[in-house]
Write an enzyme that holds these catalytic residues in place. Structure first.
Site, PDB file in Angstrom:
ATOM      1  N   GLY A  35      -4.335  47.710  49.898  1.00 27.39           N
ATOM      2  CA  GLY A  35      -2.887  47.875  49.919  1.00 27.39           C
ATOM      3  C   GLY A  35      -2.073  49.199  49.722  1.00 27.39           C
ATOM      4  O   GLY A  35      -2.854  49.972  48.967  1.00 27.39           O
ATOM      5  N   LYS A  36      -0.840  49.218  50.118  1.00 20.24           N
ATOM      6  CA  LYS A  36      -0.156  50.463  49.647  1.00 20.24           C
ATOM      7  C   LYS A  36      -0.312  51.079  48.403  1.00 20.24           C
ATOM      8  O   LYS A  36      -0.561  52.237  47.885  1.00 20.24           O
ATOM      9  CB  LYS A  36       1.168  50.356  50.261  1.00 20.24           C
ATOM     10  CG  LYS A  36       2.096  51.659  50.162  1.00 20.24           C
ATOM     11  CD  LYS A  36       3.458  51.436  50.695  1.00 20.24           C
ATOM     12  CE  LYS A  36       4.398  52.714  50.720  1.00 20.24           C
ATOM     13  NZ  LYS A  36       5.582  52.436  51.453  1.00 20.24           N
ATOM     14  N   TYR A 177       4.664  57.170  26.767  1.00 20.37           N
ATOM     15  CA  TYR A 177       4.571  58.411  27.354  1.00 20.37           C
ATOM     16  C   TYR A 177       5.137  59.509  26.434  1.00 20.37           C
ATOM     17  O   TYR A 177       4.688  60.632  26.306  1.00 20.37           O
ATOM     18  CB  TYR A 177       5.276  58.296  28.747  1.00 20.37           C
ATOM     19  CG  TYR A 177       4.937  57.430  29.676  1.00 20.37           C
ATOM     20  CD1 TYR A 177       3.634  56.714  29.561  1.00 20.37           C
ATOM     21  CD2 TYR A 177       5.956  56.680  30.593  1.00 20.37           C
ATOM     22  CE1 TYR A 177       3.410  55.789  30.385  1.00 20.37           C
ATOM     23  CE2 TYR A 177       5.443  55.934  31.406  1.00 20.37           C
ATOM     24  CZ  TYR A 177       4.321  55.312  31.497  1.00 20.37           C
ATOM     25  OH  TYR A 177       4.008  54.195  32.154  1.00 20.37           O
ATOM     26  N   GLU A 227       8.757  46.838  19.254  1.00 20.54           N
ATOM     27  CA  GLU A 227      10.026  46.732  19.598  1.00 20.54           C
ATOM     28  C   GLU A 227      10.628  45.267  19.540  1.00 20.54           C
ATOM     29  O   GLU A 227       9.705  44.596  18.977  1.00 20.54           O
ATOM     30  CB  GLU A 227      10.115  46.791  21.348  1.00 20.54           C
ATOM     31  CG  GLU A 227       9.442  46.053  22.167  1.00 20.54           C
ATOM     32  CD  GLU A 227       9.228  46.277  23.606  1.00 20.54           C
ATOM     33  OE1 GLU A 227       9.798  47.435  23.947  1.00 20.54           O
ATOM     34  OE2 GLU A 227       8.661  45.497  24.326  1.00 20.54           O
ATOM     35  N   HIS A 270      12.818  44.206  29.708  1.00 20.96           N
ATOM     36  CA  HIS A 270      11.716  43.411  30.289  1.00 20.96           C
ATOM     37  C   HIS A 270      11.817  41.919  29.410  1.00 20.96           C
ATOM     38  O   HIS A 270      12.352  42.062  28.338  1.00 20.96           O
ATOM     39  CB  HIS A 270      10.453  44.062  30.133  1.00 20.96           C
ATOM     40  CG  HIS A 270       9.976  44.483  28.956  1.00 20.96           C
ATOM     41  ND1 HIS A 270       9.765  43.541  27.898  1.00 20.96           N
ATOM     42  CD2 HIS A 270       9.856  45.643  28.812  1.00 20.96           C
ATOM     43  CE1 HIS A 270       9.325  44.471  27.024  1.00 20.96           C
ATOM     44  NE2 HIS A 270       9.426  45.758  27.332  1.00 20.96           N
TER      45      HIS A 270
END
Length: 314
Positions: A35-36, A177, A227, A270
């Protein structure tokens, strides 16, 4: 365990925690290989030096892709190339079935990065996970797991990662990150970085990450990023308190909890990051971690400097 720390609880899931210790010799396959999304990720991951042994794309078995073999099923791939990890790069609607296929094939580690997997599907995955002792799941809805300069399984921006001594486990991909950037900038680097993801039903939790780092020789210091939403941070605080009480020379631990200004009842980014009226606040979580002996910081930008101080003062 190596440092004398022995958690009280006993579960089948703990049997698979060592599977998180990926490294240079770790062999990876992709589900959805042709897949891509998988193709683009696999190209970068191969260039990074990760040992990509092939992948699975039903109906395309026997072909080659990126000079690696393609298999019709995970079980065929397991028999042929004996992989350690499967990276699940299939659409969310089919991700649960792909994860379960890897569990049935006794894949040691499965990493699922997909967002928006239906909760009902993840309930089924969790039930399957609890019936076995071979497979560990990281994710879904996460950046994945990386041993810098050795093995990358996921979508993290790997160029800022540097092999080193700080273990990071995070509910937030973006904040992980930032923590990586801070520890790379100061020269400490990272031993292992895992994103538990923002899903309501993660395969690997903050507690699982901590258990990994407590006995991981390359890890000298630990960063935990929590969080709003759920109680993972409270469980992490309880585990850390026991670890620090029962270990002569505990590793320094830094933490932060995002979402202190988030309005109650509003989803922030989310599904897992939502502060319900009945849940503990970010402030309460941060207080619990501080009470356990963790150094709580206001933002990830200071994590590198603070960790360097803690390691120097040991």
């Amino acid at each position: 365990m190596a440092n004398g720390f022995a958690p009280r609880a006993c579960s089948r899931g703990r049997d698979t925690i060592p599977n998180l210790r990926i490294g240079k010799g770790t062999k990876v396959i992709f589900q959805g290989f042709t897949g891509k999304a998988a193709t683009a990720n696999a190209k970068d991951t191969i260039a990074y030096g990760t040992n990509i042994a092939g992948g699975v794309s039903p109906g395309k078995g026997g072909q080659t892709h990126l000079d690696r073999p393609v298999f019709d099923s995970v079980r065929e791939a397991v028999l042929a190339v004996k992989p350690d990890v499967s990276a699940v790069f299939v659409p969310a609607a089919f991700a649960a079935a792909a994860i379960i296929e890897s569990i049935e094939a006794e894949m040691p580690l499965v990493v699922s990065v997909a967002e928006h997997i239906p909760v009902h599907d993840m309930l089924r995955v969790q039930e399957v996970l609890r019936t076995q002792t071979k497979t560990r799941l990281v994710g879904p809805n996460c950046p994945g797991i990386i041993a810098p300069e050795q093995c990358r399984v996921g979508i993290m921006p790997y160029k800022q990662y540097m092999r080193g001594c700080v273990g990071i486990v995070s509910k937030s991909g973006t904040l992980s990150y930032e923590a990586v950037g801070a520890t790379t900038k100061i020269g400490l680097g990272q031993s292992l970085v895992m994103g538990m993801g923002g899903d309501m039903l993660p395969g690997t939790t903050l507690v699982d990450g901590l258990k990994t780092f407590f006995d991981h020789d390359e890890t000298k210091g630990i960063i935990v990023i929590g969080e709003i939403g759920g109680e993972a941070e409270l469980k992490a605080a309880a585990l850390i308190k026991e670890y620090r009480r029962s270990t002569a020379h505990p590793k320094p631990i830094i933490a932060m909890v995002a979402g202190r200004t988030a309005p109650p009842g509003k989803t922030m980014g989310h599904a897992g990051a939502i502060l319900q009226a009945t849940e503990v606040s970010a402030e309460d979580k941060a207080r619990a971690l501080a009470d356990a002996g963790v150094v709580v910081v206001p933002h990830p930008g200071v994590m590198g400097v603070k960790m360097e101080q803690l390691l120097r003062d040991q």
